[in-house]
Write an enzyme that holds these catalytic residues in place. Sequence first.
Site, PDB file in Angstrom:
ATOM      1  N   GLN A 164      -6.097 -20.956  10.079  1.00  0.00           N
ATOM      2  CA  GLN A 164      -5.738 -20.432   8.758  1.00  0.00           C
ATOM      3  C   GLN A 164      -6.392 -21.396   7.771  1.00  0.00           C
ATOM      4  OE1 GLN A 164      -4.425 -17.772   7.222  1.00  0.00           O
ATOM      5  NE2 GLN A 164      -4.763 -18.871   5.314  1.00  0.00           N
ATOM      6  N   GLN A 166      -7.560 -20.802   4.454  1.00  0.00           N
ATOM      7  CA  GLN A 166      -7.213 -20.779   3.038  1.00  0.00           C
ATOM      8  C   GLN A 166      -5.943 -21.609   2.812  1.00  0.00           C
ATOM      9  OE1 GLN A 166      -6.269 -16.937   1.323  1.00  0.00           O
ATOM     10  NE2 GLN A 166      -6.817 -17.585  -0.729  1.00  0.00           N
ATOM     11  N   GLY A 293       1.624 -12.905   5.955  1.00  0.00           N
ATOM     12  CA  GLY A 293       1.618 -11.493   6.307  1.00  0.00           C
ATOM     13  C   GLY A 293       0.239 -11.129   6.836  1.00  0.00           C
ATOM     14  N   GLY A 294      -0.749 -11.526   6.084  1.00  0.00           N
ATOM     15  CA  GLY A 294      -2.115 -11.237   6.498  1.00  0.00           C
ATOM     16  C   GLY A 294      -3.081 -12.220   5.866  1.00  0.00           C
ATOM     17  N   MET A 295      -4.280 -12.286   6.443  1.00  0.00           N
ATOM     18  CA  MET A 295      -5.334 -13.130   5.889  1.00  0.00           C
ATOM     19  C   MET A 295      -6.640 -12.368   6.026  1.00  0.00           C
ATOM     20  SD  MET A 295      -6.274 -15.907   4.460  1.00  0.00           S
ATOM     21  CE  MET A 295      -7.985 -16.015   3.947  1.00  0.00           C
ATOM     22  N   GLU A 296      -7.339 -12.272   4.895  1.00  0.00           N
ATOM     23  CA  GLU A 296      -8.488 -11.363   4.791  1.00  0.00           C
ATOM     24  C   GLU A 296      -9.773 -11.908   5.410  1.00  0.00           C
ATOM     25  OE1 GLU A 296      -6.890 -13.036   2.421  1.00  0.00           O
ATOM     26  OE2 GLU A 296      -8.164 -13.637   0.748  1.00  0.00           O
ATOM     27  N   ASN A 297      -9.700 -12.531   6.576  1.00  0.00           N
ATOM     28  CA  ASN A 297     -10.917 -13.066   7.168  1.00  0.00           C
ATOM     29  C   ASN A 297     -11.922 -11.930   7.343  1.00  0.00           C
ATOM     30  OD1 ASN A 297      -9.831 -15.703   7.347  1.00  0.00           O
ATOM     31  ND2 ASN A 297      -8.612 -15.018   9.098  1.00  0.00           N
ATOM     32  N   HIS A 320      -3.817  -4.205   1.521  1.00  0.00           N
ATOM     33  CA  HIS A 320      -4.043  -5.456   0.793  1.00  0.00           C
ATOM     34  C   HIS A 320      -5.206  -6.253   1.410  1.00  0.00           C
ATOM     35  CE1 HIS A 320      -2.736  -8.963  -1.650  1.00  0.00           C
ATOM     36  NE2 HIS A 320      -3.279  -9.632  -0.646  1.00  0.00           N
ATOM     37  N   GLU A 321      -5.116  -6.500   2.703  1.00  0.00           N
ATOM     38  CA  GLU A 321      -6.168  -7.332   3.329  1.00  0.00           C
ATOM     39  C   GLU A 321      -7.518  -6.621   3.271  1.00  0.00           C
ATOM     40  OE1 GLU A 321      -5.198 -10.163   3.417  1.00  0.00           O
ATOM     41  OE2 GLU A 321      -3.045  -9.840   3.596  1.00  0.00           O
ATOM     42  N   HIS A 324      -9.222  -6.946  -0.104  1.00  0.00           N
ATOM     43  CA  HIS A 324      -9.935  -8.218  -0.310  1.00  0.00           C
ATOM     44  C   HIS A 324     -11.422  -8.111   0.050  1.00  0.00           C
ATOM     45  CE1 HIS A 324      -7.099 -11.259  -1.630  1.00  0.00           C
ATOM     46  NE2 HIS A 324      -6.231 -11.001  -0.668  1.00  0.00           N
ATOM     47  N   GLU A 343      -6.149 -12.517  -5.831  1.00  0.00           N
ATOM     48  CA  GLU A 343      -4.898 -11.899  -5.398  1.00  0.00           C
ATOM     49  C   GLU A 343      -4.371 -10.836  -6.372  1.00  0.00           C
ATOM     50  OE1 GLU A 343      -4.036 -12.118  -2.481  1.00  0.00           O
ATOM     51  OE2 GLU A 343      -4.964 -13.969  -1.746  1.00  0.00           O
ATOM     52  N   ASP A 399      -2.357 -24.659  -2.703  1.00  0.00           N
ATOM     53  CA  ASP A 399      -1.372 -23.684  -2.207  1.00  0.00           C
ATOM     54  C   ASP A 399      -0.250 -23.479  -3.225  1.00  0.00           C
ATOM     55  OD1 ASP A 399      -2.821 -23.214   0.040  1.00  0.00           O
ATOM     56  OD2 ASP A 399      -1.659 -24.542   1.342  1.00  0.00           O
ATOM     57  N   TYR A 407      -0.391 -12.898  -8.147  1.00  0.00           N
ATOM     58  CA  TYR A 407      -0.377 -11.585  -7.497  1.00  0.00           C
ATOM     59  C   TYR A 407       0.094 -10.485  -8.453  1.00  0.00           C
ATOM     60  CZ  TYR A 407      -0.869 -13.513  -2.740  1.00  0.00           C
ATOM     61  OH  TYR A 407      -1.323 -14.129  -1.608  1.00  0.00           O
ATOM     62  N   ARG A 581       6.743 -16.247   9.904  1.00  0.00           N
ATOM     63  CA  ARG A 581       6.146 -15.793   8.639  1.00  0.00           C
ATOM     64  C   ARG A 581       7.005 -16.310   7.498  1.00  0.00           C
ATOM     65  NH1 ARG A 581       5.538  -9.508   6.801  1.00  0.00           N
ATOM     66  NH2 ARG A 581       4.645  -9.910   4.732  1.00  0.00           N
TER      67      ARG A 581
HETATM   68  N1  BES Z   1      -5.140 -14.477   1.126  1.00  0.00           N
HETATM   69  C1  BES Z   1      -3.753 -14.229   1.226  1.00  0.00           C
HETATM   70  C2  BES Z   1      -3.009 -15.268   2.003  1.00  0.00           C
HETATM   71  C3  BES Z   1      -3.150 -16.676   1.477  1.00  0.00           C
HETATM   72  C4  BES Z   1      -3.291 -16.944   0.129  1.00  0.00           C
HETATM   73  C5  BES Z   1      -3.148 -17.723   2.376  1.00  0.00           C
HETATM   74  C6  BES Z   1      -3.453 -18.259  -0.310  1.00  0.00           C
HETATM   75  C7  BES Z   1      -3.279 -19.031   1.937  1.00  0.00           C
HETATM   76  C8  BES Z   1      -3.437 -19.301   0.580  1.00  0.00           C
HETATM   77  C9  BES Z   1      -3.464 -12.841   1.804  1.00  0.00           C
HETATM   78  O1  BES Z   1      -4.368 -11.875   1.411  1.00  0.00           O
HETATM   79  C10 BES Z   1      -2.138 -12.393   1.236  1.00  0.00           C
HETATM   80  O2  BES Z   1      -2.041 -12.249   0.053  1.00  0.00           O
HETATM   81  N2  BES Z   1      -1.168 -12.190   2.096  1.00  0.00           N
HETATM   82  C11 BES Z   1       0.128 -11.719   1.696  1.00  0.00           C
HETATM   83  C12 BES Z   1       0.125 -10.225   1.839  1.00  0.00           C
HETATM   84  C13 BES Z   1       0.931  -9.456   0.880  1.00  0.00           C
HETATM   85  C14 BES Z   1       0.821  -9.845  -0.550  1.00  0.00           C
HETATM   86  C15 BES Z   1       0.684  -7.975   1.063  1.00  0.00           C
HETATM   87  C16 BES Z   1       1.156 -12.360   2.598  1.00  0.00           C
HETATM   88  O3  BES Z   1       0.759 -13.018   3.570  1.00  0.00           O
HETATM   89  O4  BES Z   1       2.329 -12.242   2.347  1.00  0.00           O
HETATM   90 ZN    ZN Z   2      -4.165 -11.436  -0.670  1.00  0.00          ZN
END
Ligand code: BES
Ligand code: ZN
Length: 635
Positions: A164, A166, A293-297, A320-321, A324, A343, A399, A407, A581
């Site tokens: 991870q 980011q 929840g997710g990461m947009e790799n 969402h992902e 991105h 975001e 972070d 967001y 999570r």
């Molecule tokens: N890119 C983010 C996750 C992230 C942001 C990780 C900053 C580390 C630092 C990812 O796209 C995201 O926003 N995930 C959200 C999803 C939700 C808003 C639908 C999550 O993980 O909750």
């Molecule tokens: Zn995001």
Amino acid sequence: MSRLLIAALMALALAACKPAAEIAAPAANVVDSSDVPDPNSYAQPNRVRIEHLVLNLQADMAARTLAGSAELHLKWQDDKARELVLDTRDLQIRGVQGFDGKAWKNLSYRLDTADLILGSALRIKLPSALPRVRVAYSTVPEASGLQWLTPEMTASKQPFMFSQSQAIHARSWVPLQDTPGVRFTYDARIRTDASLMALMSADNDPRAVRDGDYRFSMPQKIPSYLLAIAVGDVVFKPISARSGVWAEPSVAEAAATEFADTEKMIQVAEKLYGPYQWGRYDMLILPASFPFGGMENPRLSFITPTVIVGDKSLTSLIAHELAHSWSGNLVTNSSWKDIWLNEGFTSYVENRIVEQLYGRELADMENVISQASLAEALKSTPPADQVLALPPLTGRDPDEALSDVAYIKGQWFLMFLEQRFGRETFDAFLRHWFTTHAFTSSHSAEFERFLTVELLEKNPGKASIGEIREWLHRPGIPSSATPAISSRFVAVDKAQAQWLAGDVPASGLTGTTWGTQEWVRFLERMPATLAKTQLDQLDATFRFTGTANPEIAQRWYPLTVRSGYTDARPEIESFLTTIGRRKLIMPIYVELAKTDEGRAFAMAVFEKARPGYHPITSGSVTEALKVPEPEAKQP
Ligand code: BES
Ligand code: ZN
């Protein structure tokens, strides 16, 4: 010649060398992305930039290390420079070599003392502006950007590892310029146990032979935070010709069914914002310890299994992902102070995809839930952190910049623009932003300029620059914001009021027709505490305790804690020990930490759960369970 013009010409020249079909050329009017140096990186991109990375790593699942080399292909801005500064954190550097066009020669280097947030600058001495440098290194088992899972922590009882990166964790597994202002392409060779599959944020071949030796290539330029790797017992299940899921064998079928609409989502986004530029869009379903929840790799979003609930009600995460792929991966914030560009835009695009695919009612419900969450968050957010365009994050962990402000206020700003300018005009504008800034990094000042020229001045009288500046630079929610409303929630609120007043029993509620979002609303709007008889009644009717829907658990368990309803404690323990999570478990820890008895229970659970948590999650829980400092006595 101005820096702006030089940057534009360079962009054009660069684009001319690339295969035209794969990569959209940035338009000539893109400004230099480096508005200010990124304070969260030691790199000096004004002197030199990584253009390409070649990784050659061995993933040792038993030793919990990645070991090998990272070769950096460099483009020098300053030919007189004699030093290359890279970001690292806890890396064991074995040696550094430079290539002068003919041979590789050892170079001397120094690893600075570590800064708690930034890690250690690796300073490499160069005889001249060399085109290539290679660092031999290995990671430590505690690398902040990697999680190594023991077999018991996975569905298939095999070891698992994932990254991870980011915001600034790529530096804990690769020495590089760890700033979103620098983009590079990469190739990689990853060797590991023959029984395991390795995947990266690159061109994963669905038919790859599982032999422990894998090669990857990422032909599009990406920033370091999108560098990703995973190793585990995962198999592929297709969804469409260009999309599918990778997951542990026992999860793959359910995941492919839950995310069956992915191809439709890609098509909706393409219609709005232009072609999907990354080739394939696959998803990797991680074990439940994944902290997000997710990461947009790119090409391979990393996804929590906690959204697989059987009714597709949480698939806005995939929207969402996927979103991105335009907002973030195509156009990236050049430093973390402008994360709302990633975001906030993504939350907006996500909601447009949800609306198009599942209807306005669901999109509205999701907006009402998120705007309520923003209102709650603002109560404890200092005014300086309530602006979209934050000042440079000097001395801060990026972070921290991750908040509902980026967001939800960010998304709300774009919704405001859409309302004022009309969908047609605003859609064309946003598409133009993505096209003209594709494969570059940008920042708030550039967006403000672009917005002024391309939207405000071309459509006079719709919104004033004063209103725009209020959204970008002032705390709180501007008076020009229109709150989202949901007719379905009006019905939920009414039913809830009747139940609270004792006019209808729980069994008389129309709950059977409610989806996840309605339940979330129902639970979030409860009074701070309920009586045991009320909780008993809800549990007897709807079985909230032990629910398989983690979004419901996230709201129900804190309510039981506040109400002293200890019947739910065994299920709380099992929830906290199986899921990592952060969004789902932190509200429960936070609530438990408010009483001595609750904290003692939380500490005991945390001790059991901790070996299965990601370092990011453990950090948040430790913070939440800290015994508060005794208040300073008044003299
Ligand atoms: N890119 C983010 C996750 C992230 C942001 C990780 C900053 C580390 C630092 C990812 O796209 C995201 O926003 N995930 C959200 C999803 C939700 C808003 C639908 C999550 O993980 O909750
Ligand atoms: Zn995001």
